[in-house]
Design an enzyme around this catalytic site. Structure first.
Site, mmCIF file in Angstrom:
data_model
loop_
_atom_site.group_PDB
_atom_site.id
_atom_site.type_symbol
_atom_site.label_atom_id
_atom_site.label_comp_id
_atom_site.label_asym_id
_atom_site.label_seq_id
_atom_site.Cartn_x
_atom_site.Cartn_y
_atom_site.Cartn_z
ATOM 1 N N CYS A 117 1.420 -8.752 105.163
ATOM 2 C CA CYS A 117 0.311 -9.007 106.078
ATOM 3 C C CYS A 117 0.915 -9.437 107.401
ATOM 4 C CB CYS A 117 -0.582 -10.126 105.531
ATOM 5 S SG CYS A 117 -2.060 -10.391 106.535
ATOM 6 N N CYS A 119 -0.553 -11.540 109.709
ATOM 7 C CA CYS A 119 -1.183 -12.700 110.376
ATOM 8 C C CYS A 119 -0.228 -13.831 110.751
ATOM 9 C CB CYS A 119 -2.367 -13.223 109.576
ATOM 10 S SG CYS A 119 -1.927 -13.947 108.003
ATOM 11 N N CYS A 127 -4.665 -10.267 110.993
ATOM 12 C CA CYS A 127 -3.860 -9.587 109.970
ATOM 13 C C CYS A 127 -3.437 -8.185 110.392
ATOM 14 C CB CYS A 127 -4.638 -9.539 108.666
ATOM 15 S SG CYS A 127 -5.111 -11.178 108.081
ATOM 16 N N LYS A 193 -10.697 -9.252 98.479
ATOM 17 C CA LYS A 193 -10.394 -10.492 99.192
ATOM 18 C C LYS A 193 -11.555 -10.839 100.106
ATOM 19 C CE LYS A 193 -7.070 -12.625 102.304
ATOM 20 N NZ LYS A 193 -5.733 -12.541 102.911
ATOM 21 N N ARG A 203 -3.876 -21.685 106.093
ATOM 22 C CA ARG A 203 -3.723 -21.287 107.505
ATOM 23 C C ARG A 203 -2.961 -22.339 108.274
ATOM 24 N NH1 ARG A 203 -9.490 -18.206 108.478
ATOM 25 N NH2 ARG A 203 -9.096 -16.645 106.860
ATOM 26 N N ARG A 215 -12.087 -13.278 110.510
ATOM 27 C CA ARG A 215 -11.564 -12.152 109.728
ATOM 28 C C ARG A 215 -12.672 -11.323 109.067
ATOM 29 N NH1 ARG A 215 -6.405 -13.897 110.325
ATOM 30 N NH2 ARG A 215 -5.500 -15.588 109.095
ATOM 31 N N GLU A 231 -13.915 -1.705 96.429
ATOM 32 C CA GLU A 231 -12.569 -1.997 96.946
ATOM 33 C C GLU A 231 -11.518 -1.865 95.836
ATOM 34 O OE1 GLU A 231 -11.283 -2.416 99.785
ATOM 35 O OE2 GLU A 231 -12.789 -3.137 101.192
ATOM 36 N N LYS A 246 -9.588 -12.679 95.093
ATOM 37 C CA LYS A 246 -9.248 -13.893 95.830
ATOM 38 C C LYS A 246 -10.386 -14.323 96.723
ATOM 39 C CE LYS A 246 -6.016 -15.198 99.391
ATOM 40 N NZ LYS A 246 -4.999 -14.751 100.300
ATOM 41 N N SER A 272 -5.445 -22.028 98.374
ATOM 42 C CA SER A 272 -5.062 -23.337 98.905
ATOM 43 C C SER A 272 -6.198 -24.361 98.883
ATOM 44 C CB SER A 272 -4.528 -23.170 100.324
ATOM 45 O OG SER A 272 -5.484 -22.561 101.166
#
Ligand code: PBG
Length: 323
Positions: A117, A119, A127, A193, A203, A215, A231, A246, A272
């Site tokens: 990615c 980002c 991203c 995601k 982040r 995003r 997806e 996720k 996180s």
């Protein structure tokens, strides 16, 4: 009363015998953050117990994970410089290739997965590549992602894990890997995601908050279920080897659905925010951290995840040993 479900819960032995779901360290993938330098093990404020590691301390941490029965790590690089084209994301001497080489040199049997990615490498924190009017250019990004994956494969990565959510990236990465003779390097796609507030602490950890907008033009709306399946099926068609959902905890229904509808292994990312919420509450003495951690991970597995990416990997492996 003839039917008494409690009969089967009478003793610890019976309960252990009849447990339908079991956690094991081999189901965990440990995410790790790597920075340049030597001897670095810098705590991440928003994620107690997580660190920025330099390559040398990273290898040491991974050998401890291995001793705890963890078989796989997921690497996130934090570069020294960011720019509009994310140049350090696909440099062969970038931080992630350096880390992969060092791990494979010392611990060759560890399965190494790399996040793909842009980002953390773009100066604007998105991203993908941005257009002058602030849109994220899907097709211009694909080539860079493929180059990033390739730089990881050359260093010895076993799997690359694209988390950018651009359309067509699995196919682009698969084609690049095949063309450069890496047919055995796999792709774990962050297929499903969501645009989630649960990524907040991450982040901060990777300094990748978008500097403009959000995003939502590439990550999914948390309200959507059918889109998750679309997806997942698309990424399978494009050649993904495993499918990721996720975040995990607020999306257990999605994990179950993907499990039922797809044949590939399903990976769930216990992100996180899910980790830091538990740490914060435990610090205040409001809940029993070890029990909550294991219950969360068990629920994610029960929902249908084969593998769980979790910052709790090491602690959970230790707790399972003591159980
Ligand atoms: C990069 C990426 C993110 C996470 C993994 N890869 C952040 C984001 O998309 O904003 C989040 C992981 C976590 O919160 O633990 N795109």
């Amino acid at each position: 009363m003839i039917i008494r479900p409690r009969r089967l819960r009478q003793s610890a032995g019976l309960r252990a015998m009849l447990q339908e779901t079991r956690l094991a360290p081999r189901n965990f993938i440990s995410p790790l953050f790597v920075v340049s330098g030597k001897g670095v093990k810098e705590p991440i404020a928003a994620m107690p117990g997580q660190y920025h590691f330099s390559v040398d301390t990273l290898v040491k941490e991974i050998s401890e994970l291995k001793q705890n029965g963890i078989l796989s790590v997921l690497l996130f690089g934090i570069p020294d410089q960011k720019d509009a084209k994310a140049s350090r994301a696909y440099a062969d001497d970038g931080i992630v290739p350096q880390a992969v080489k060092a791990i494979k040199d010392k611990l060759p049997e560890m399965t190494v997965i790399t996040d793909v990615c842009l980002c953390a490498y773009t100066d604007h924190g998105h991203c993908g590549v941005a257009t002058p009017d602030g849109r994220i250019d899907n097709d211009a990004t694909l080539d860079l992602l493929a180059r990033q994956a390739l730089s990881h494969a050359k260093a010895g990565a076993d799997f690359t894990a694209p988390s950018d959510m651009m359309d067509g990236r699995v196919a682009a990465i698969r084609a690049a890997l095949n063309q450069h003779h890496f047919p055995d390097v796999g792709i774990i796609s962050y297929a499903v995601k969501y645009a989630s507030a649960f990524y907040g602490p991450f982040r901060e950890a990777t300094d990748c908050a978008p500097q403009f907008g959000d995003r939502k033009t590439y990550q999914m709306d948390p309200a959507n279920t059918r889109e998750a399946l679309k997806e997942a099926l698309l990424d399978i068609e494009e050649g993904a080897d495993m499918i990721m959902v996720k975040p995990a905890l607020a999306y257990l229904d999605i994990i179950s659905l993907v499990r039922v509808e797809c044949l590939l292994p399903v990976v769930a990312y216990n992100v996180s925010g899910e980790y830091s919420m538990v740490k914060a509450a435990a610090e205040k003495g409001w809940l029993d951290e070890t029990k909550i951690m294991l219950e969360m991970l068990l629920s994610i597995k029960r929902a249908g995840a084969d593998l769980i990416v979790t910052y709790f990997a090491k602690e959970a492996a230790a707790a399972l040993r003591d159980e």
